[in-house]
Design a protein around this motif. Sequence first.
Motif, short mmCIF file in Angstrom:
data_model
loop_
_atom_site.label_atom_id
_atom_site.label_comp_id
_atom_site.label_asym_id
_atom_site.label_seq_id
_atom_site.Cartn_x
_atom_site.Cartn_y
_atom_site.Cartn_z
N MET A 1 0.84 -1.20 0.00
CA MET A 1 0.00 0.00 0.00
C MET A 1 0.87 1.26 0.00
SD MET A 1 -3.15 -1.05 -0.02
CE MET A 1 -4.09 0.35 0.59
N ASP A 2 0.48 2.28 -0.76
CA ASP A 2 1.26 3.50 -0.84
C ASP A 2 0.78 4.58 0.11
OD1 ASP A 2 -1.11 4.19 -2.05
OD2 ASP A 2 -0.28 4.38 -4.06
N GLY A 3 -0.24 4.27 0.91
CA GLY A 3 -0.74 5.23 1.88
C GLY A 3 -1.66 6.29 1.29
N LEU A 4 -1.96 6.21 -0.02
CA LEU A 4 -2.82 7.19 -0.67
C LEU A 4 -4.26 6.70 -0.65
CD1 LEU A 4 -0.58 8.00 -3.76
CD2 LEU A 4 -0.62 9.15 -1.53
N ARG A 5 -5.19 7.63 -0.67
CA ARG A 5 -6.60 7.28 -0.64
C ARG A 5 -7.03 6.58 -1.92
NH1 ARG A 5 -9.72 10.20 3.33
NH2 ARG A 5 -8.46 11.82 4.37
N THR A 6 -7.93 5.60 -1.78
CA THR A 6 -8.53 4.95 -2.95
C THR A 6 -9.56 5.90 -3.55
OG1 THR A 6 -10.32 3.94 -1.66
CG2 THR A 6 -8.24 2.71 -1.84
N TRP A 7 -10.08 5.55 -4.74
CA TRP A 7 -11.09 6.38 -5.38
C TRP A 7 -12.31 6.56 -4.49
CZ3 TRP A 7 -13.03 10.00 -8.15
CH2 TRP A 7 -14.39 10.00 -8.48
N ASP A 8 -12.81 5.48 -3.88
CA ASP A 8 -13.99 5.60 -3.03
C ASP A 8 -13.70 6.46 -1.80
OD1 ASP A 8 -15.86 4.15 -4.51
OD2 ASP A 8 -15.13 2.24 -3.75
#
Length: 237
Positions: A1-8
């Motif tokens: 995981m890159d720690g960035l938010r998913t689209w949802d």
Amino acid sequence: MDGLRTWDQYATRWAGLHGGVDPRSGSASVEHWLRMSYRIGRLLARIKVKPSLLTTAGLVCNALVVIVTAQHRFWPIVAAGLVVLSGIMDTLDGTVAVITNRVTRLGYVYDSVADRLGEAAWVAALWLIGAPGWLAVLVGGLAWLHEYLRARATAAGMAEIGIVTLGERPSRLILIVIGLVLSGVSGLVAIDLPAGTATIVAAVFVLLGVVGLIQLLGAVQTALTGPPRGYREPPQS
């Protein structure tokens, strides 16, 4: 995981920052635009581009609009491209902030100030092309009043947006782009045509600004004449 938010996750947070308007259940064009912004925003976030840098880049683009427009002839067309680029930067700075969970109060203020300065540059461009000074001032005043009224109403308890009016910033951006392009094209036809074109565009600006202000005033009155936000009727004994 890159720690960035998913689209949802991004869409949910975006809705929270825009008065509960969920892009996943709105118009297809808005969702497509935000999905594209999300993809670009993730790329920028991965290479550590900060939201404030994008805000500054948009502000620089708008400052260049004034310089480029002053060259007259076909140069307003180039200025229109700079306005489009500034609009993209304005979208991406918020996108990166949400994706990286860097939404801050200071960033919100900086972005708002940059937007107002950018719109002042648009007004200056219309005046440089030939729109009357008083009309250019009226254009800027209505845009400022629209944003000031919403900000004060929000502080008083109105939901963040209240209503999407005809005088919103995206409408103003689209109109100035059209106006600059038409002014540049008309300047290639005759030397005196750009001034008339800019005047007509400024008049349309005023019309949309007045209508939008009336719409917003109605929403503010409705939102602030009811019970305060979070108020609950006391239980009946």
